[in-house]
Design a protein around this motif. Structure first.
Motif, short mmCIF file in Angstrom:
data_model
loop_
_atom_site.label_atom_id
_atom_site.label_comp_id
_atom_site.label_asym_id
_atom_site.label_seq_id
_atom_site.Cartn_x
_atom_site.Cartn_y
_atom_site.Cartn_z
N HIS A 1 -56.48 31.02 7.12
CA HIS A 1 -57.68 30.58 6.39
C HIS A 1 -57.25 30.18 4.98
O HIS A 1 -56.10 30.32 4.61
CB HIS A 1 -58.77 31.65 6.38
N HIS B 1 -58.00 31.29 1.88
CA HIS B 1 -57.95 32.20 0.72
C HIS B 1 -56.58 32.17 0.04
O HIS B 1 -55.54 32.09 0.70
CB HIS B 1 -58.29 33.63 1.14
N HIS C 1 -65.59 37.02 7.79
CA HIS C 1 -64.76 36.89 6.58
C HIS C 1 -64.88 35.51 5.92
O HIS C 1 -65.13 35.41 4.72
CB HIS C 1 -63.30 37.18 6.93
N HIS D 1 -53.23 33.73 1.06
CA HIS D 1 -52.61 33.21 2.29
C HIS D 1 -52.07 31.79 2.15
O HIS D 1 -51.20 31.39 2.90
CB HIS D 1 -53.64 33.22 3.44
N ASP E 1 -57.51 37.37 8.43
CA ASP E 1 -58.48 38.31 7.84
C ASP E 1 -59.79 38.32 8.63
O ASP E 1 -60.82 38.77 8.13
CB ASP E 1 -58.79 37.91 6.39
#
Ligand SMILES: [Zn+2]
Length: 231
Positions: free
Chosen positions: A67, A69, A156, A72, A175
């Motif tokens: 994803h 974020h 998430h 990451h 996540d």
């Protein structure tokens, strides 16, 4: 930090809870190798690459994001090979890249206690989108081992991708099982319920949430159903 060997063809650099750094994994095929997540910063990624080099492991040729974020994805600009992400992840990365270019993004992010450590001083913040983009699913034949990337409904983020390696019985969760970081870790019960249904149907022996250790499927499903009951 040393690599942990999970199976014959999968190893990972464990997560670092003191820095909110997620685990970074490596899947070795006969033709290509795939990394799971790019990492928080070029420094985080360099630790992973040093460990791969020390272990004599190749590549990676591809790096798949779970994803968008920052912990990451913000090292994506420094990866070896190509980045792979779902369309929604790339869309989010382009949004934050534009926000960063417009100014003020770094200052706002510095209020986060982990980001302020990761990007302390003049450490450059370079946000990049992935080279290869897919909509819902993508299968990579790495040679003798496969990586199946698929978007899941998750409490998430709305761009959560899981990666299944069927030959090794391993599922990378990213996540996906956590709550909404931008909303006090709130868990949307409907989304969690759909995630539980999806994971029930996927065949795997063990799974890795990005900020934890490997867990057997049965224990993970028990934990998620308990979490759902508490929503
Ligand atoms: Zn996240």
């Amino acid at each position: 930090m040393e690599l942990v060997k999970l199976t014959e063809r999968i190893c990972y650099l464990p997560d670092d809870p003191m820095r909110e750094r997620p685990l970074l994994a490596h899947i070795r095929g006969e033709r290509f190798s795939l990394a799971i997540d790019a990492g928080y910063s070029a420094e985080h990624l360099a630790i992973f690459y040093s460990a791969l080099d020390a272990a004599g492991l190749p590549g990676p040729d591809f790096t798949a994001l779970t994803h968008w974020h920052c912990d990451h994805s913000f090292a994506l600009h420094a990866i070896r090979g190509c980045g792979v992400a779902c369309a929604r992840t790339n869309e989010q990365l382009r949004r934050v890249r534009a926000e960063n270019a417009a100014g003020g993004y770094r200052e706002r992010m510095m209020r986060d206690r982990f980001f302020s450590v990761e990007y302390a001083g003049d450490k450059p913040l370079v946000i990049a989108a992935a080279d290869i983009e897919f909509e819902r699913t993508l299968t990579l034949d790495l040679g003798g081992v496969t990586a199946e990337l698929f978007v899941v409904d998750s409490p998430h983020t709305d761009d959560s991708v899981c990666v299944l390696v069927p030959e090794e019985g391993v599922l990378f969760l990213g996540d996906a099982i956590y709550g909404d970081y931008h909303n006090n870790a709130w868990i949307d019960p409907a989304r969690l319920s759909r995630l539980v249904d999806t994971l029930e149907r996927v065949e795997f022996e063990q799974c890795l949430p990005s900020h934890s250790h490997p867990h057997p499927k049965a224990a993970t499903m028990r934990f998620l159903r308990m979490k759902l009951g508490g929503c």
